[in-house]
Design a protein around this motif. Sequence first.
Motif, short mmCIF file in Angstrom:
data_model
loop_
_atom_site.label_atom_id
_atom_site.label_comp_id
_atom_site.label_asym_id
_atom_site.label_seq_id
_atom_site.Cartn_x
_atom_site.Cartn_y
_atom_site.Cartn_z
N PHE A 92 -2.61 -14.54 -19.51
CA PHE A 92 -3.04 -14.71 -18.12
C PHE A 92 -2.21 -15.78 -17.41
CE2 PHE A 92 -6.54 -12.15 -19.46
CZ PHE A 92 -7.07 -11.57 -18.30
N SER A 93 -1.91 -16.86 -18.10
CA SER A 93 -1.09 -17.92 -17.51
C SER A 93 0.32 -17.42 -17.19
CB SER A 93 -0.99 -19.13 -18.45
OG SER A 93 -2.24 -19.74 -18.60
N SER A 94 0.89 -16.67 -18.11
CA SER A 94 2.26 -16.18 -17.89
C SER A 94 2.34 -15.19 -16.73
CB SER A 94 2.82 -15.55 -19.17
OG SER A 94 2.20 -14.30 -19.42
N HIS A 95 1.18 -14.65 -16.35
CA HIS A 95 1.12 -13.73 -15.21
C HIS A 95 0.53 -14.42 -13.97
CE1 HIS A 95 1.90 -10.86 -18.39
NE2 HIS A 95 2.28 -10.03 -17.46
N ASN A 96 0.54 -15.74 -14.00
CA ASN A 96 0.05 -16.56 -12.89
C ASN A 96 -1.37 -16.21 -12.46
OD1 ASN A 96 2.42 -18.12 -12.65
ND2 ASN A 96 3.40 -16.41 -11.59
N CYS A 97 -2.19 -15.83 -13.41
CA CYS A 97 -3.59 -15.58 -13.13
C CYS A 97 -4.36 -16.78 -13.68
CB CYS A 97 -4.07 -14.29 -13.81
SG CYS A 97 -5.77 -13.87 -13.37
N LEU A 98 -4.48 -17.80 -12.83
CA LEU A 98 -5.06 -19.07 -13.25
C LEU A 98 -6.45 -19.30 -12.67
CD1 LEU A 98 -1.78 -21.12 -12.71
CD2 LEU A 98 -2.58 -20.03 -14.81
#
Length: 152
Positions: A92-98
């Motif tokens: 999720f972080s690597s896909h900028n879903c923070l």
Amino acid sequence: MSDGPSKTDITQIFKRLRSASANKVCYDCGSKNPTWASITYGIFICIDCSGIHRSLGVHLTFIRSTNLDTNWSWQQLRQMQLGGNAKARTFFSSHNCLTTDTQQKYNSRAAQLYREKLHQAAAQAMRIHGDKLHLDAGNEGAEDIKNEKDEE
């Protein structure tokens, strides 16, 4: 291949999975000792967050108790073995879903990608390992999940 995992199989698998430090806290809120799981994302969550997940619908997240439910399938256990809180957080972080907003997070493009990748990796693990109790390194197909970038 047997019909499904026994209660002993389920207990042994979750004992091993819960030993990972990231799986000792709820993925969504950080509460200690989560006893529920979103099979869809291979994550451990607390009872309060399990209620939130249930309200999202089974098309987004499918919930089971890691202690009470005995009707787990091998495919579902593979998703838990290949998932885990740390891998989901990294993806999720690597896909900028923070976001911490549950609706936004699990309706996001990142969530859709992760659901698909984890399901595919678990299906591949089923073909390779069948009903073998533990996956060797615990990450057959997991590298594909972790390293896959959204190419929009």
